[in-house]
Structures are given as C-alpha cells and as structure tokens.
Design an enzyme around this catalytic site. Structure first.
Site, PDB file in Angstrom:
ATOM      1  N   CYS A  34       0.810  -1.223   0.000  1.00  0.00           N
ATOM      2  CA  CYS A  34       0.000   0.000   0.000  1.00  0.00           C
ATOM      3  C   CYS A  34       0.843   1.273   0.000  1.00  0.00           C
ATOM      4  CB  CYS A  34      -0.922   0.016   1.217  1.00  0.00           C
ATOM      5  SG  CYS A  34       0.001  -0.039   2.757  1.00  0.00           S
ATOM      6  N   ASP A  36       2.357   2.550   2.526  1.00  0.00           N
ATOM      7  CA  ASP A  36       2.356   3.232   3.814  1.00  0.00           C
ATOM      8  C   ASP A  36       3.691   3.045   4.535  1.00  0.00           C
ATOM      9  OD1 ASP A  36      -0.157   4.119   3.362  1.00  0.00           O
ATOM     10  OD2 ASP A  36      -1.144   2.507   4.439  1.00  0.00           O
ATOM     11  N   CYS A  59      -2.670   2.886   7.783  1.00  0.00           N
ATOM     12  CA  CYS A  59      -4.117   2.875   8.005  1.00  0.00           C
ATOM     13  C   CYS A  59      -4.447   2.525   9.459  1.00  0.00           C
ATOM     14  CB  CYS A  59      -4.742   1.843   7.084  1.00  0.00           C
ATOM     15  SG  CYS A  59      -4.243   0.180   7.563  1.00  0.00           S
ATOM     16  N   CYS A 103      -0.954  -5.121   6.786  1.00  0.00           N
ATOM     17  CA  CYS A 103      -0.716  -3.923   7.600  1.00  0.00           C
ATOM     18  C   CYS A 103       0.019  -4.270   8.888  1.00  0.00           C
ATOM     19  CB  CYS A 103      -2.028  -3.238   7.950  1.00  0.00           C
ATOM     20  SG  CYS A 103      -3.150  -3.074   6.554  1.00  0.00           S
TER      21      CYS A 103
END
Ligand code: FES
Length: 138
Positions: A34, A36, A59, A103
């Site tokens: 992603c 991130d 996130c 994540c």
C-alpha cells in the site's frame, strides 16, 4: 469489514505514539502493498526495551497493530522481542480482516529494522541476530 473491539480501542486510543528524542534504535519500513510507512523508535538499555514509540502514515489496522506491538515489547529483552511475530500481535487484537493482514507486518518489520540499526550503531553485524529486514514489508 468487521474489526474487533480491541482493534477499535487501539485505533482510537493508540498507545506509544510519538518520537523518542534520545532513541538509540530507529527503524523505518514501507509497505510494498500500500506504500504506507512506519517509523519505530526504541530506547534500549541492558538488552531491554526501556521505551518505544512509533509514528505511521499507515491505516487504522497499522495503527492498532503498532500500538499493540509497542505494548507487547515494552520492558522485554531483545531476545523476547525477536520472537514476537505479527501473528501473535494479531491474536492479541483478536484478529484482523484478511485483507488487512499485510498492515500488521509493518510493525514487526519496523521493530526489526530498529534492532538492525541498534546493532549497526554498536559496530555489530545485525544479520546473524535480527536476520534480513527488507526495506519494504510484504
Ligand atoms: Fe497500508 Fe494498512 S493499508 S498499512
């Protein structure tokens, strides 16, 4: 998507967010899935994690897993920290939706990147202790 109470708790009230000005171990990783980013600060004394803080452009699931991971490693020895997996962190949070599992890897990899930094600063080869830490977590 259903998040557990614990995930929501750690997302809305994340523990250990911020920086440690005199950290002696700093790790930063990106997430290949992603884009991130996670930054982890550790203060290590006597082979023990005395303090830990994190900052992320990730996130909610990344915030929750990092918050839980920092609680789980604070006060622990480096050897214990190296045994902590993202699986264990997710279990402590009562699980994550499958699409958010990537994540949780950010926190684990950022801690390992910080430990790599710690040993590098001491002039010790980190690889035999910490293993390979990719800059991008999968
Ligand atoms: Fe990027 Fe969760 S979507 S860390």
């Amino acid at each position: 998507m259903n998040y557990s109470e614990k995930v929501l708790d750690h997302f809305t009230r994340p523990r250990n967010v911020g920086e440690i000005p005199d950290a002696n171990a700093i790790g930063e990783v990106g997430n290949a899935k992603c884009g991130d980013i996670m930054k982890m600060y550790l203060k290590i004394e006597d082979d023990t994690i005395q303090d830990v803080k994190f900052k992320t452009f990730g996130c909610g699931a990344a915030v929750a897993t990092s918050s839980m991971a920092t609680e789980m490693i604070k006060g622990k020895s480096i050897a214990e920290v190296l045994k902590l997996t993202n699986q264990a962190v997710m279990e402590a949070l009562d699980g994550l939706p499958p699409v958010k599992i990537h994540c949780s890897v950010l926190a684990e990899q950022a801690v390992k990147a910080a430990l790599t930094d710690y040993y590098t600063r001491l002039g010790i080869d980190p690889k035999p202790i910490v293993g390979e830490v990719p800059e991008m977590a999968e």
